[in-house]
Design an enzyme around this catalytic site. Sequence first.
Site, PDB file in Angstrom:
ATOM      1  N   VAL A  15     -13.611 -11.652 -11.445  1.00 23.36           N
ATOM      2  CA  VAL A  15     -13.637 -10.438 -10.746  1.00 23.36           C
ATOM      3  C   VAL A  15     -14.693  -9.333 -11.454  1.00 23.36           C
ATOM      4  O   VAL A  15     -15.556  -8.789 -10.555  1.00 23.36           O
ATOM      5  CB  VAL A  15     -12.247  -9.698 -10.824  1.00 23.36           C
ATOM      6  CG1 VAL A  15     -12.194  -8.304 -10.373  1.00 23.36           C
ATOM      7  CG2 VAL A  15     -11.253 -10.625 -10.239  1.00 23.36           C
ATOM      8  N   GLU A 131      -5.987  -0.068  -6.599  1.00 19.78           N
ATOM      9  CA  GLU A 131      -5.909  -0.742  -5.243  1.00 19.78           C
ATOM     10  C   GLU A 131      -5.931  -2.258  -5.504  1.00 19.78           C
ATOM     11  O   GLU A 131      -5.156  -3.343  -4.808  1.00 19.78           O
ATOM     12  CB  GLU A 131      -6.930  -0.582  -4.200  1.00 19.78           C
ATOM     13  CG  GLU A 131      -6.827  -1.098  -3.110  1.00 19.78           C
ATOM     14  CD  GLU A 131      -5.524  -0.344  -2.148  1.00 19.78           C
ATOM     15  OE1 GLU A 131      -5.418   0.743  -2.064  1.00 19.78           O
ATOM     16  OE2 GLU A 131      -4.562  -1.279  -2.083  1.00 19.78           O
ATOM     17  N   VAL A 134      -2.501  -4.904  -6.553  1.00 22.40           N
ATOM     18  CA  VAL A 134      -1.609  -5.507  -5.590  1.00 22.40           C
ATOM     19  C   VAL A 134      -2.134  -6.022  -4.282  1.00 22.40           C
ATOM     20  O   VAL A 134      -2.915  -5.167  -3.419  1.00 22.40           O
ATOM     21  CB  VAL A 134      -0.609  -4.493  -5.104  1.00 22.40           C
ATOM     22  CG1 VAL A 134       0.505  -4.869  -3.943  1.00 22.40           C
ATOM     23  CG2 VAL A 134       0.136  -3.677  -6.382  1.00 22.40           C
ATOM     24  N   GLY A 136      -4.684  -8.077  -3.441  1.00 22.17           N
ATOM     25  CA  GLY A 136      -5.948  -8.368  -3.530  1.00 22.17           C
ATOM     26  C   GLY A 136      -7.027  -7.210  -2.777  1.00 22.17           C
ATOM     27  O   GLY A 136      -6.965  -6.037  -3.104  1.00 22.17           O
ATOM     28  N   ASP A 203       3.802 -12.902 -11.623  1.00 24.14           N
ATOM     29  CA  ASP A 203       2.588 -12.043 -11.122  1.00 24.14           C
ATOM     30  C   ASP A 203       3.100 -11.246  -9.705  1.00 24.14           C
ATOM     31  O   ASP A 203       2.839 -10.138  -9.608  1.00 24.14           O
ATOM     32  CB  ASP A 203       1.602 -12.913 -10.716  1.00 24.14           C
ATOM     33  CG  ASP A 203       0.456 -12.264  -9.892  1.00 24.14           C
ATOM     34  OD1 ASP A 203      -0.455 -11.412 -10.683  1.00 24.14           O
ATOM     35  OD2 ASP A 203       0.403 -12.366  -8.818  1.00 24.14           O
ATOM     36  N   LYS A 207       3.381  -6.890  -9.178  1.00 19.73           N
ATOM     37  CA  LYS A 207       3.069  -6.283  -7.820  1.00 19.73           C
ATOM     38  C   LYS A 207       4.283  -5.704  -7.055  1.00 19.73           C
ATOM     39  O   LYS A 207       4.005  -4.451  -6.617  1.00 19.73           O
ATOM     40  CB  LYS A 207       2.320  -7.165  -7.051  1.00 19.73           C
ATOM     41  CG  LYS A 207       0.986  -8.072  -7.694  1.00 19.73           C
ATOM     42  CD  LYS A 207       0.665  -9.058  -6.736  1.00 19.73           C
ATOM     43  CE  LYS A 207      -0.737  -9.612  -7.608  1.00 19.73           C
ATOM     44  NZ  LYS A 207      -0.991 -10.937  -7.101  1.00 19.73           N
ATOM     45  N   GLY A 304      -9.228 -13.845  -5.775  1.00 21.86           N
ATOM     46  CA  GLY A 304     -10.458 -14.462  -5.853  1.00 21.86           C
ATOM     47  C   GLY A 304     -11.217 -13.291  -5.975  1.00 21.86           C
ATOM     48  O   GLY A 304     -11.138 -12.043  -6.001  1.00 21.86           O
TER      49      GLY A 304
HETATM   50  N1  HSE Z   1      -3.208 -15.088  -9.292  1.00 22.16           N
HETATM   51  C1  HSE Z   1      -3.264 -14.082  -8.432  1.00 22.16           C
HETATM   52  C2  HSE Z   1      -2.782 -14.642  -7.140  1.00 22.16           C
HETATM   53  C3  HSE Z   1      -4.519 -13.193  -8.632  1.00 22.16           C
HETATM   54  O1  HSE Z   1      -2.939 -15.946  -7.094  1.00 22.16           O
HETATM   55  O2  HSE Z   1      -2.557 -13.956  -6.079  1.00 22.16           O
HETATM   56  C4  HSE Z   1      -4.459 -12.087  -7.660  1.00 22.16           C
HETATM   57  O3  HSE Z   1      -3.594 -10.938  -8.160  1.00 22.16           O
END
Ligand code: HSE
Length: 439
Positions: A15, A131, A134, A136, A203, A207, A304
């Site tokens: 990123v 931003e 959550v 992407g 993850d 979020k 990504g």
């Molecule tokens: N590992 C996370 C996903 C990346 O696959 O959505 C973005 O937060």
Amino acid sequence: MTEPLRIGIAGLGTVGASVVRVLHEKAGQLSRQCGRDIIVTAVSARDRLRVRGVDVSAMTWFDDPEAMAKGAPIDVLVELIGGDSGPAEHCVRSALAAGRHVVTANKALLARHGVSLATMAEERGVLLNFEAAVAGGIPVIKAMRESLSGNTVSRVFGILNGTCNYILTRMEREGISFDACLKDAQRLGYAEADPTFDIEGNDTAHKLAILTSIAFGTQAAPDAIYLEGISNISLADIRAAKALGYKIKLLGVAQKTPAGIEQRVHPTMVPEASVIAQVDGVTNAVAIETDILGELLMVGPGAGGNATASAVVGDIADIAKARPGFQHAPAFGHPAKTLQPCPKAEMRSHAGGYFIRLTVHDRIGVFAAIATRMAQNGISLESIVQHNPDDDASDVTRKTVIMVTHETSEAAIRTATAEMLEDGHLTDKPQVIRIERAG
Ligand code: HSE
């Protein structure tokens, strides 16, 4: 023209490198949009010699991100290190303490320390923008924080992890094993440094905690989230779902109920014809249900380098456009000091439909015994079938029974399945997947 906005970037992984590249390639456009230049003056990462495909030679290098946050001549710290403590937390706190704006993609940090970080930012009159934390590239934080003011949210839910959605989609479309799909997701740069955070739902939970906070004006409460990942989902579940007209998605759901706010992350059956069921691959989706607007569904790239960089650059541009003297919007949509503790609804009180897949001993009375346990617990069945193409034809002693229930409570399902196990009719632990209402 106003002075350039000076950026320090902590973390130069997928990123971070994308953010440097986009800021460089789009410098002219951003300058025209913001009325000032945006320049990266400092960077910090673990390995100075790593090849990243971007030129950072003109930027001041810091081995220690906290030293950069405290001492570099920057206006904005962009934190892309990750993790809910350690260097990420230290450099964000140092930057805020020094009166610098912060942009971060760090959902774990915000879920854990969002209230205190937002308080620091608001007290010092600087922005804390996240931003990218959550979904992407989907601008859901800004939409909820700003555009939906005045709406009362009743439910927010979504596909918030690209890695899980990518794996489930490929398992469903190509019948490929879970492990092979996960390896591809890692190779493509979607997965977290530790991919168990993706597949076990952590993850998504981070979020969801952020979305819940903005939606309901509560303090982020990641520990109040019921959590189940997708590592337990088999191709048999995916095929059974398809036969019944459903797809399996890992959803994060936050919902106001009479018992409080229900927050849950688990594999979910959604009707095959629903819009969210069409969201495949690394794409994310967030549905927000409100009293004034009705239902809003936002769909877009969720993981990504480019998707995340898009959101980070948007946050940086907002800071570049902000004019001195203007009050900034609070980070979580409500002044941090007014965020209330989250009133947790226990998972046992969850109401909904359920898919249950049982592997049973094939003997007289088993089917009736199972149906009886469901009835004794007040559970109404929508369907029950004892035919499954996945059953091993050479093993006549075991059969699959698949049930779909009408709306019932989690407590009733847990009791009924525990009793079935005690009765000795099952050969394995029951597989239970919740069905989610989705338009
Ligand atoms: N590992 C996370 C996903 C990346 O696959 O959505 C973005 O937060």
